[in-house]
Write a protein that holds these residues in place. Structure first.
Motif: not given
Length: 188
Positions: A16, A42, A44, A48, A65, A85
């Motif tokens: 992330t 990730s 979202k 990123i 995601t 992260n």
């Protein structure tokens, strides 16, 4: 061409915002050169932010995601470092379930620098030998791991390294473990 063949294997890279860019890009390129399909997973969708230590790096497009994936879809997992992260990943229960499931399924996992912080939260380091960025030493020991200061450590499919200087050894061992596949002793 690499000496390891990852044709037909899909490798997840879990990251992330705030990941150490070179700790994603070098293993990513190594996996691609070995024939693997790679996917950036990730918290979202969208993009990123990578970093070069404390400076902003590039942005990277997320493929899926953590809500859209399962460890069953992959043959290996890479956890790049960077300070923010893994700290953000470890407070997301879905991300930690995703990591934990690789261990339950006996699949190889590679974590570098601060990446093992996620392994502490996923509760998968007890009775394992590994390395990391030195500031994680106490966290890893408190979680039951044996921490060592070595370039690259492999314990039943779990590959760990300390920092970007270790990337050549890390990538080589990561490819070897991904090519080998499932590890019966790799359990959560």
């Amino acid at each position: 061409m690499t000496k390891f063949d990852l044709q037909g294997k899909t490798i997840a890279f879990l990251a992330t915002d705030g990941f150490e860019q070179v700790e994603l890009t070098e293993p990513w390129e190594a996996a691609l050169k070995a024939g693997a399909e790679v996917q950036l997973v990730s918290l979202k969708s969208g993009k990123i932010q990578g970093v070069h230590h404390d400076e902003k790096g590039d942005q990277f497009a997320v493929d899926k995601t953590v809500d859209e994936v399962s460890a069953e879809d992959y043959q290996g997992l890479v956890l790049p470092g960077g300070v923010f992260n893994p700290d953000a990943l470890r407070v997301n229960e879905t991300a930690m379930d995703f990591v934990r499931d690789f261990f339950k399924q006996g699949k190889p996992v590679a974590a570098i620098c601060h990446g093992p912080w996620s392994l502490v939260e996923a509760d998968v380091v007890a009775d394992r030998r590994l390395t990391s960025w030195p500031s994680l030493k106490t966290d890893l020991k408190n979680a039951g791991a044996t921490w060592v200061d070595e370039e690259c450590v492999c314990d039943e499919g779990l590959v760990t390294s300390r920092n970007p200087d270790d990337l050549p050894a890390f990538c080589n061992k990561m490819l070897e473990e991904f090519a080998e596949g499932k590890h019966a002793k790799q359990t959560a």
